[in-house]
Design a protein around this motif. Sequence first.
Motif: not given
Lengths: 344, 146
Positions: A10, A13-14, A41-44, A46-47, A50-51, A78, A87, A136, A337
Amino acid sequence: MASIVSYGSYIPRFRVEGGEISRVWGRDLRVGVMTKAIPGPDEDTITMATESARNCLRSVDLDLGKVRALYIGSESHPYAVKPSGTVVAEALGITPDLYMADLEFACKAGSTAIIICSSQVDSGLIEYGLAIGADKAQSSTVDELEFATGSGAASFLIGKKGIVDIESMKSYTTDTPDFWRRDVQKYPSHGGRFTGEPAYFRHVTECAELLMSTMGTEAKDFKYAVFHQPNLKFPSSVGKKLGFKEEQLRPGLLVPEIGNAYAASSLLGLTAALDASEPGDRVLLVSYGSGAGSDAFQLYVNDEIVKFREVKNSRGIRNTSSYIEEKEVLDYSIYAKYSGRYRI
Amino acid sequence: MVGPSRIWREAPSRYRFLGNRCTVCEEVYFPPRQICPKCRRASIGRMEPIQLSGNGEVVTYTVVYDPAVGHELLTPYILAIVKLDEGPRVTSQIVGAGLSEIMIGSRVKTVLRKLREEKGGGEDGGSGDGSGVITYGYKFVLDGQS
Protein backbone atom coordinates in the motif's frame (compact mmCIF):
# COMPACT_ATOMS: atom_id res chain seq x y z
CA MET A 1 12.68 -23.10 5.94
CA ALA A 2 9.45 -21.12 5.84
CA SER A 3 8.04 -19.50 2.76
CA ILE A 4 6.27 -16.30 1.73
CA VAL A 5 2.68 -17.42 1.05
CA SER A 6 1.36 -14.03 -0.06
CA TYR A 7 2.30 -10.38 -0.03
CA GLY A 8 0.53 -7.04 -0.36
CA SER A 9 1.50 -3.41 -0.60
CA TYR A 10 0.00 0.00 0.00
CA ILE A 11 1.33 3.42 -0.98
CA PRO A 12 -0.74 6.56 -0.31
CA ARG A 13 -1.75 8.48 -3.41
CA PHE A 14 -0.47 11.95 -2.56
CA ARG A 15 2.99 13.11 -3.67
CA VAL A 16 5.15 16.18 -3.25
CA GLU A 17 8.00 16.86 -5.63
CA GLY A 18 11.52 17.49 -4.41
CA GLY A 19 11.63 20.60 -6.59
CA GLU A 20 8.61 22.03 -4.76
CA ILE A 21 10.30 21.58 -1.36
CA SER A 22 13.43 23.14 -2.79
CA ARG A 23 11.40 26.10 -4.16
CA VAL A 24 9.92 26.85 -0.74
CA TRP A 25 13.13 26.67 1.28
CA GLY A 26 15.52 28.03 -1.35
CA ARG A 27 17.84 25.06 -0.88
CA ASP A 28 18.19 21.96 -2.97
CA LEU A 29 18.95 18.99 -0.73
CA ARG A 30 17.49 16.37 -3.07
CA VAL A 31 19.10 12.96 -2.84
CA GLY A 32 17.69 11.30 -5.94
CA VAL A 33 14.10 11.42 -4.72
CA MET A 34 11.93 13.00 -7.43
CA THR A 35 8.60 12.65 -5.57
CA LYS A 36 7.77 11.35 -2.13
CA ALA A 37 4.56 9.64 -1.05
CA ILE A 38 2.42 11.54 1.45
CA PRO A 39 -0.44 10.00 3.43
CA GLY A 40 -3.75 11.81 3.76
CA PRO A 41 -4.41 13.48 7.13
CA ASP A 42 -6.56 10.51 8.15
CA GLU A 43 -3.86 7.94 7.36
CA ASP A 44 -1.12 6.61 9.61
CA THR A 45 0.93 3.48 10.18
CA ILE A 46 -2.13 1.56 11.40
CA THR A 47 -4.33 2.39 8.41
CA MET A 48 -1.59 1.79 5.84
CA ALA A 49 -0.56 -1.48 7.50
CA THR A 50 -4.19 -2.60 7.43
CA GLU A 51 -4.62 -1.84 3.74
CA SER A 52 -1.43 -3.69 2.76
CA ALA A 53 -2.40 -6.66 4.97
CA ARG A 54 -5.89 -6.77 3.43
CA ASN A 55 -4.30 -6.89 -0.03
CA CYS A 56 -2.05 -9.68 1.22
CA LEU A 57 -4.81 -11.82 2.75
CA ARG A 58 -7.29 -11.25 -0.09
CA SER A 59 -4.78 -12.73 -2.54
CA VAL A 60 -5.09 -16.21 -1.01
CA ASP A 61 -7.93 -18.48 0.09
CA LEU A 62 -7.14 -19.05 3.71
CA ASP A 63 -9.04 -19.72 6.91
CA LEU A 64 -8.08 -16.54 8.81
CA GLY A 65 -8.16 -18.50 12.07
CA LYS A 66 -4.87 -20.08 10.95
CA VAL A 67 -3.05 -16.73 11.02
CA ARG A 68 -1.73 -16.84 14.55
CA ALA A 69 0.95 -14.15 14.62
CA LEU A 70 1.14 -10.52 13.58
CA TYR A 71 4.16 -8.26 13.96
CA ILE A 72 4.37 -4.66 12.74
CA GLY A 73 7.67 -2.90 12.39
CA SER A 74 7.52 0.90 12.28
CA GLU A 75 9.16 4.13 13.43
CA SER A 76 5.81 5.87 13.54
CA HIS A 77 3.50 3.79 15.69
CA PRO A 78 0.70 6.26 16.52
CA TYR A 79 0.86 5.46 20.22
CA ALA A 80 3.92 5.33 22.47
CA VAL A 81 1.98 2.93 24.70
CA LYS A 82 -0.76 0.88 23.02
CA PRO A 83 0.00 -1.44 20.17
CA SER A 84 -0.68 -0.66 16.51
CA GLY A 85 -1.05 -4.36 15.82
CA THR A 86 -4.17 -4.81 17.92
CA VAL A 87 -6.13 -2.43 15.67
CA VAL A 88 -4.74 -4.06 12.52
CA ALA A 89 -5.47 -7.57 13.81
CA GLU A 90 -9.01 -6.61 14.81
CA ALA A 91 -9.59 -4.99 11.41
CA LEU A 92 -8.35 -8.16 9.69
CA GLY A 93 -10.49 -10.37 11.93
CA ILE A 94 -7.62 -12.52 13.21
CA THR A 95 -7.97 -11.91 16.97
CA PRO A 96 -7.81 -13.19 19.71
CA ASP A 97 -5.78 -16.43 19.33
CA LEU A 98 -2.75 -14.48 18.23
CA TYR A 99 0.90 -13.77 18.99
CA MET A 100 1.31 -10.03 18.43
CA ALA A 101 3.77 -7.24 19.09
CA ASP A 102 4.83 -3.92 17.64
CA LEU A 103 8.48 -3.86 16.68
CA GLU A 104 10.94 -0.99 16.61
CA PHE A 105 14.37 -1.13 14.98
CA ALA A 106 14.32 1.98 12.80
CA CYS A 107 13.99 1.02 9.13
CA LYS A 108 14.58 -2.71 9.58
CA ALA A 109 11.78 -3.50 12.03
CA GLY A 110 9.60 -4.84 9.19
CA SER A 111 12.19 -7.33 7.96
CA THR A 112 12.73 -8.44 11.56
CA ALA A 113 9.00 -9.21 11.66
CA ILE A 114 9.62 -11.65 8.77
CA ILE A 115 12.42 -13.31 10.76
CA ILE A 116 10.17 -13.76 13.80
CA CYS A 117 7.25 -15.13 11.77
CA SER A 118 9.56 -17.51 9.86
CA SER A 119 11.08 -18.75 13.10
CA GLN A 120 7.66 -19.36 14.62
CA VAL A 121 6.54 -21.23 11.50
CA ASP A 122 9.76 -23.29 11.41
CA SER A 123 9.41 -24.16 15.09
CA GLY A 124 5.87 -25.40 14.53
CA LEU A 125 4.39 -22.87 16.96
CA ILE A 126 2.20 -21.30 14.28
CA GLU A 127 0.95 -22.27 10.84
CA TYR A 128 0.83 -18.75 9.40
CA GLY A 129 2.12 -15.37 10.55
CA LEU A 130 1.79 -11.87 9.15
CA ALA A 131 4.86 -9.62 9.02
CA ILE A 132 4.32 -5.95 8.25
CA GLY A 133 6.59 -2.97 7.70
CA ALA A 134 4.75 0.36 7.70
CA ASP A 135 5.70 3.97 8.18
CA LYS A 136 4.46 7.51 7.92
CA ALA A 137 8.02 8.75 7.80
CA GLN A 138 8.76 11.80 9.91
CA SER A 139 11.26 14.50 9.03
CA SER A 140 11.94 18.01 10.26
CA THR A 141 11.77 20.89 7.82
CA VAL A 142 14.77 22.17 5.85
CA ASP A 143 16.68 18.96 6.39
CA GLU A 144 17.90 16.36 3.92
CA LEU A 145 15.29 14.04 5.41
CA GLU A 146 12.44 16.31 4.33
CA PHE A 147 13.49 15.77 0.73
CA ALA A 148 13.73 12.00 1.17
CA THR A 149 11.09 10.59 3.52
CA GLY A 150 8.10 8.78 2.07
CA SER A 151 5.31 6.57 3.37
CA GLY A 152 3.76 3.18 2.73
CA ALA A 153 3.33 -0.37 3.98
CA ALA A 154 4.12 -3.89 2.88
CA SER A 155 2.77 -7.14 4.33
CA PHE A 156 4.00 -10.71 3.99
CA LEU A 157 2.11 -13.83 4.98
CA ILE A 158 4.62 -16.43 6.12
CA GLY A 159 3.82 -20.14 6.19
CA LYS A 160 5.35 -23.54 5.51
CA LYS A 161 4.65 -23.72 1.78
CA GLY A 162 4.15 -20.70 -0.39
CA ILE A 163 5.27 -18.84 -3.47
CA VAL A 164 8.71 -17.61 -2.40
CA ASP A 165 10.93 -19.89 -0.32
CA ILE A 166 13.16 -18.32 2.32
CA GLU A 167 16.40 -20.23 1.69
CA SER A 168 18.43 -18.38 4.29
CA MET A 169 18.37 -15.33 6.53
CA LYS A 170 21.01 -13.49 8.53
CA SER A 171 21.17 -10.53 10.87
CA TYR A 172 24.09 -8.22 11.55
CA THR A 173 23.90 -5.93 14.58
CA THR A 174 26.18 -3.37 16.26
CA ASP A 175 25.71 -0.28 18.42
CA THR A 176 26.11 2.56 15.91
CA PRO A 177 24.29 5.84 16.76
CA ASP A 178 23.76 7.21 13.24
CA PHE A 179 20.06 8.17 13.45
CA TRP A 180 17.70 8.42 16.41
CA ARG A 181 14.54 9.94 17.83
CA ARG A 182 14.35 10.54 21.56
CA ASP A 183 11.18 10.06 23.61
CA VAL A 184 8.45 12.70 22.88
CA GLN A 185 10.48 14.20 20.03
CA LYS A 186 8.42 14.65 16.89
CA TYR A 187 11.21 14.33 14.35
CA PRO A 188 14.35 12.18 14.19
CA SER A 189 17.92 13.46 14.23
CA HIS A 190 20.84 12.02 12.33
CA GLY A 191 24.60 12.06 12.19
CA GLY A 192 24.89 13.47 8.65
CA ARG A 193 27.79 11.84 6.84
CA PHE A 194 28.19 9.36 9.71
CA THR A 195 25.05 7.60 8.40
CA GLY A 196 27.13 6.41 5.42
CA GLU A 197 30.27 4.28 5.72
CA PRO A 198 30.22 3.17 9.38
CA ALA A 199 26.46 2.76 9.41
CA TYR A 200 24.52 1.89 6.21
CA PHE A 201 27.40 0.63 4.07
CA ARG A 202 29.12 -1.43 6.76
CA HIS A 203 25.96 -3.20 7.93
CA VAL A 204 24.36 -3.82 4.54
CA THR A 205 27.61 -5.01 2.95
CA GLU A 206 28.69 -7.23 5.84
CA CYS A 207 25.25 -8.75 6.27
CA ALA A 208 24.88 -9.50 2.55
CA GLU A 209 28.37 -11.00 2.38
CA LEU A 210 27.73 -13.09 5.50
CA LEU A 211 24.59 -14.51 3.92
CA MET A 212 26.11 -15.14 0.50
CA SER A 213 29.27 -16.75 1.89
CA THR A 214 27.14 -19.06 4.06
CA MET A 215 25.02 -20.05 1.07
CA GLY A 216 27.86 -20.10 -1.45
CA THR A 217 26.08 -17.64 -3.72
CA GLU A 218 27.31 -14.62 -5.67
CA ALA A 219 25.64 -11.57 -7.20
CA LYS A 220 25.21 -13.36 -10.54
CA ASP A 221 23.06 -16.05 -8.86
CA PHE A 222 20.31 -13.50 -8.14
CA LYS A 223 17.82 -12.13 -10.63
CA TYR A 224 17.12 -9.11 -8.41
CA ALA A 225 18.58 -7.49 -5.31
CA VAL A 226 16.73 -5.10 -3.03
CA PHE A 227 18.47 -2.92 -0.45
CA HIS A 228 17.15 -0.40 2.04
CA GLN A 229 16.62 2.88 0.21
CA PRO A 230 17.22 6.03 2.29
CA ASN A 231 18.17 7.83 -0.94
CA LEU A 232 19.15 6.84 -4.47
CA LYS A 233 22.91 6.85 -3.95
CA PHE A 234 23.19 4.40 -1.03
CA PRO A 235 21.42 1.34 -2.51
CA SER A 236 22.95 1.98 -5.94
CA SER A 237 26.47 2.18 -4.48
CA VAL A 238 26.13 -0.79 -2.16
CA GLY A 239 24.66 -2.88 -4.97
CA LYS A 240 27.59 -2.03 -7.25
CA LYS A 241 30.08 -2.76 -4.47
CA LEU A 242 28.52 -6.21 -3.97
CA GLY A 243 28.75 -6.94 -7.69
CA PHE A 244 25.15 -6.35 -8.77
CA LYS A 245 24.32 -4.74 -12.10
CA GLU A 246 21.85 -1.90 -12.54
CA GLU A 247 19.22 -4.18 -14.12
CA GLN A 248 19.26 -6.37 -11.01
CA LEU A 249 18.51 -3.37 -8.79
CA ARG A 250 16.06 -1.42 -10.94
CA PRO A 251 12.75 -3.29 -10.35
CA GLY A 252 13.02 -2.98 -6.57
CA LEU A 253 14.39 0.53 -6.45
CA LEU A 254 11.36 2.67 -5.62
CA VAL A 255 12.97 5.56 -3.76
CA PRO A 256 12.95 8.02 -6.71
CA GLU A 257 9.14 7.72 -6.93
CA ILE A 258 8.02 7.35 -3.31
CA GLY A 259 10.95 8.34 -1.10
CA ASN A 260 12.25 6.42 1.91
CA ALA A 261 9.28 4.73 3.55
CA TYR A 262 11.45 3.78 6.55
CA ALA A 263 10.37 0.32 7.83
CA ALA A 264 8.45 -0.27 4.60
CA SER A 265 11.28 0.90 2.32
CA SER A 266 13.10 -2.33 1.46
CA LEU A 267 9.91 -4.41 1.89
CA LEU A 268 8.01 -2.35 -0.69
CA GLY A 269 11.05 -2.77 -2.93
CA LEU A 270 10.75 -6.51 -2.42
CA THR A 271 7.05 -6.50 -3.40
CA ALA A 272 7.96 -4.71 -6.64
CA ALA A 273 10.81 -7.16 -7.34
CA LEU A 274 8.49 -10.12 -6.69
CA ASP A 275 5.88 -8.57 -9.00
CA ALA A 276 8.56 -8.73 -11.72
CA SER A 277 9.90 -12.19 -10.83
CA GLU A 278 9.38 -15.50 -12.60
CA PRO A 279 9.62 -19.04 -11.23
CA GLY A 280 13.24 -20.05 -10.65
CA ASP A 281 14.44 -16.51 -9.87
CA ARG A 282 16.44 -15.78 -6.73
CA VAL A 283 16.04 -12.45 -4.96
CA LEU A 284 18.35 -10.92 -2.35
CA LEU A 285 16.79 -8.62 0.25
CA VAL A 286 18.94 -6.62 2.66
CA SER A 287 17.29 -4.17 5.01
CA TYR A 288 18.99 -1.58 7.19
CA GLY A 289 17.89 -0.11 10.49
CA SER A 290 19.76 2.73 12.12
CA GLY A 291 21.23 2.11 15.48
CA ALA A 292 22.21 -0.22 13.72
CA GLY A 293 21.58 -3.51 11.99
CA SER A 294 20.71 -5.31 8.79
CA ASP A 295 18.66 -8.38 7.94
CA ALA A 296 19.50 -10.30 4.77
CA PHE A 297 17.34 -12.90 3.02
CA GLN A 298 18.03 -15.27 0.13
CA LEU A 299 14.68 -15.92 -1.52
CA TYR A 300 13.72 -18.43 -4.21
CA VAL A 301 10.63 -17.78 -6.34
CA ASN A 302 8.89 -21.09 -6.98
CA ASP A 303 6.27 -22.22 -9.54
CA GLU A 304 3.34 -21.30 -7.28
CA ILE A 305 3.83 -17.58 -7.97
CA VAL A 306 2.16 -18.01 -11.38
CA LYS A 307 -1.10 -19.22 -9.86
CA PHE A 308 -0.86 -16.64 -7.07
CA ARG A 309 -0.53 -13.84 -9.61
CA GLU A 310 -3.54 -15.10 -11.59
CA VAL A 311 -5.71 -15.14 -8.46
CA LYS A 312 -4.46 -11.71 -7.38
CA ASN A 313 -5.19 -10.20 -10.78
CA SER A 314 -8.60 -11.88 -11.06
CA ARG A 315 -9.59 -10.31 -7.73
CA GLY A 316 -8.48 -6.85 -8.81
CA ILE A 317 -5.84 -6.59 -6.10
CA ARG A 318 -3.39 -3.87 -6.97
CA ASN A 319 0.32 -4.48 -7.36
CA THR A 320 2.98 -2.05 -6.24
CA SER A 321 3.48 -0.37 -9.62
CA SER A 322 -0.22 0.48 -9.71
CA TYR A 323 0.14 2.37 -6.44
CA ILE A 324 3.21 4.17 -7.75
CA GLU A 325 1.50 5.21 -10.96
CA GLU A 326 -1.71 6.52 -9.38
CA LYS A 327 -0.79 9.79 -7.76
CA GLU A 328 -1.98 13.28 -6.98
CA VAL A 329 0.80 15.83 -6.71
CA LEU A 330 0.37 18.40 -3.93
CA ASP A 331 1.92 21.82 -3.52
CA TYR A 332 3.96 22.53 -0.41
CA SER A 333 1.13 24.19 1.51
CA ILE A 334 -1.23 21.23 1.18
CA TYR A 335 1.63 18.81 1.88
CA ALA A 336 2.39 20.78 5.06
CA LYS A 337 -1.29 20.64 6.03
CA TYR A 338 -1.54 16.91 5.43
CA SER A 339 1.70 16.32 7.32
CA GLY A 340 0.39 18.07 10.43
CA ARG A 341 2.89 20.93 10.20
CA TYR A 342 0.23 23.58 10.94
CA ARG A 343 -1.11 24.11 14.43
CA ILE A 344 -4.91 24.44 14.42
CA MET B 1 -15.91 12.92 23.64
CA VAL B 2 -15.92 9.34 22.43
CA GLY B 3 -14.79 7.13 25.27
CA PRO B 4 -12.54 4.09 24.90
CA SER B 5 -15.40 1.78 25.88
CA ARG B 6 -17.52 2.92 22.94
CA ILE B 7 -14.61 2.60 20.53
CA TRP B 8 -14.03 -0.94 21.82
CA ARG B 9 -17.72 -1.83 21.61
CA GLU B 10 -18.08 -0.62 18.04
CA ALA B 11 -14.72 -1.93 16.75
CA PRO B 12 -16.02 -5.03 14.91
CA SER B 13 -18.46 -2.97 12.86
CA ARG B 14 -16.28 0.11 12.44
CA TYR B 15 -13.08 -1.81 11.62
CA ARG B 16 -14.35 -4.61 9.42
CA PHE B 17 -18.01 -4.07 8.56
CA LEU B 18 -19.48 -6.74 10.75
CA GLY B 19 -23.27 -6.43 10.49
CA ASN B 20 -26.05 -8.82 11.33
CA ARG B 21 -29.05 -10.46 9.69
CA CYS B 22 -32.50 -11.36 10.92
CA THR B 23 -32.87 -15.06 10.19
CA VAL B 24 -36.66 -14.66 10.22
CA CYS B 25 -37.02 -12.12 7.38
CA GLU B 26 -33.39 -12.16 6.06
CA GLU B 27 -33.08 -8.35 6.39
CA VAL B 28 -29.43 -7.27 6.81
CA TYR B 29 -28.52 -4.52 9.28
CA PHE B 30 -25.51 -2.31 9.65
CA PRO B 31 -24.58 -1.36 12.28
CA PRO B 32 -25.88 -4.55 13.89
CA ARG B 33 -29.16 -4.35 15.80
CA GLN B 34 -30.28 -6.21 18.91
CA ILE B 35 -33.62 -7.15 17.32
CA CYS B 36 -35.16 -6.82 13.88
CA PRO B 37 -37.53 -3.81 13.86
CA LYS B 38 -39.78 -5.68 11.39
CA CYS B 39 -39.98 -9.05 13.14
CA ARG B 40 -39.60 -7.62 16.65
CA ARG B 41 -40.18 -10.31 19.32
CA ALA B 42 -39.87 -13.11 16.76
CA SER B 43 -36.29 -12.06 16.00
CA ILE B 44 -35.04 -12.30 19.60
CA GLY B 45 -32.15 -14.75 19.62
CA ARG B 46 -32.39 -15.11 15.86
CA MET B 47 -30.10 -12.28 14.77
CA GLU B 48 -26.84 -13.67 13.38
CA PRO B 49 -23.60 -11.85 12.57
CA ILE B 50 -22.77 -11.36 8.91
CA GLN B 51 -19.54 -10.15 7.36
CA LEU B 52 -20.41 -7.42 4.86
CA SER B 53 -18.24 -6.94 1.78
CA GLY B 54 -17.67 -3.22 2.32
CA ASN B 55 -18.52 -2.63 -1.35
CA GLY B 56 -21.35 -0.40 -2.45
CA GLU B 57 -22.67 2.44 -4.57
CA VAL B 58 -23.00 6.18 -3.94
CA VAL B 59 -26.70 7.07 -3.49
CA THR B 60 -26.07 10.75 -2.98
CA TYR B 61 -23.32 13.02 -1.69
CA THR B 62 -22.45 16.53 -0.64
CA VAL B 63 -19.25 18.51 -0.32
CA VAL B 64 -18.57 19.90 3.14
CA TYR B 65 -16.77 23.24 3.28
CA ASP B 66 -17.67 24.08 6.90
CA PRO B 67 -16.18 21.11 8.68
CA ALA B 68 -17.23 19.34 11.80
CA VAL B 69 -14.73 19.71 14.63
CA GLY B 70 -11.78 17.42 14.00
CA HIS B 71 -12.11 17.40 10.22
CA GLU B 72 -10.33 20.68 9.42
CA LEU B 73 -7.35 19.06 7.72
CA LEU B 74 -9.59 17.18 5.28
CA THR B 75 -11.77 20.14 4.23
CA PRO B 76 -13.32 20.28 1.71
CA TYR B 77 -14.43 16.68 1.99
CA ILE B 78 -17.07 14.49 0.41
CA LEU B 79 -19.80 13.08 2.64
CA ALA B 80 -21.96 10.43 0.98
CA ILE B 81 -24.75 7.99 1.57
CA VAL B 82 -23.53 4.64 0.34
CA LYS B 83 -25.82 1.69 -0.35
CA LEU B 84 -23.90 -1.44 0.54
CA ASP B 85 -24.23 -4.42 -1.79
CA GLU B 86 -25.96 -6.34 1.01
CA GLY B 87 -28.62 -3.63 1.37
CA PRO B 88 -27.93 -1.31 4.34
CA ARG B 89 -27.14 2.35 3.74
CA VAL B 90 -24.36 4.15 5.60
CA THR B 91 -23.23 7.76 5.78
CA SER B 92 -19.48 8.12 5.36
CA GLN B 93 -16.69 10.14 3.84
CA ILE B 94 -15.34 9.35 0.38
CA VAL B 95 -11.58 9.92 0.47
CA GLY B 96 -8.80 9.94 -2.09
CA ALA B 97 -11.09 11.27 -4.81
CA GLY B 98 -11.18 14.73 -6.35
CA LEU B 99 -14.48 16.60 -6.10
CA SER B 100 -15.02 16.13 -9.83
CA GLU B 101 -14.37 12.38 -9.74
CA ILE B 102 -17.33 11.39 -7.57
CA MET B 103 -20.78 10.79 -9.07
CA ILE B 104 -24.10 9.38 -7.95
CA GLY B 105 -23.85 5.69 -8.80
CA SER B 106 -20.05 5.55 -8.38
CA ARG B 107 -18.86 2.17 -7.13
CA VAL B 108 -16.97 2.44 -3.85
CA LYS B 109 -15.12 0.14 -1.46
CA THR B 110 -14.19 0.45 2.17
CA VAL B 111 -10.82 1.43 3.65
CA LEU B 112 -9.70 1.84 7.25
CA ARG B 113 -8.93 5.43 8.19
CA LYS B 114 -8.60 7.60 11.27
CA LEU B 115 -12.00 9.03 12.14
CA ARG B 116 -10.99 11.37 14.94
CA GLU B 117 -8.43 12.02 17.63
CA GLU B 118 -9.55 12.99 21.10
CA LYS B 119 -7.77 15.71 22.99
CA GLY B 120 -6.89 15.00 26.56
CA GLY B 121 -9.39 16.30 29.11
CA GLY B 122 -12.51 15.17 27.30
CA GLU B 123 -12.68 17.80 24.56
CA ASP B 124 -13.05 17.03 20.86
CA GLY B 125 -10.44 18.72 18.83
CA GLY B 126 -8.87 19.54 15.46
CA SER B 127 -5.88 17.41 14.76
CA GLY B 128 -5.67 16.49 18.42
CA ASP B 129 -3.05 17.44 20.96
CA GLY B 130 -1.58 13.98 20.85
CA SER B 131 -2.79 12.82 24.26
CA GLY B 132 -6.20 11.33 23.54
CA VAL B 133 -7.40 8.07 22.08
CA ILE B 134 -7.55 7.67 18.29
CA THR B 135 -10.74 6.34 16.71
CA TYR B 136 -10.34 4.27 13.56
CA GLY B 137 -13.12 3.18 11.26
CA TYR B 138 -14.39 2.81 7.74
CA LYS B 139 -14.44 5.37 5.00
CA PHE B 140 -14.80 4.72 1.28
CA VAL B 141 -12.64 5.15 -1.80
CA LEU B 142 -13.67 4.86 -5.43
CA ASP B 143 -13.48 1.23 -6.54
CA GLY B 144 -10.14 0.60 -8.21
CA GLN B 145 -8.29 2.62 -5.60
CA SER B 146 -6.59 1.23 -2.51
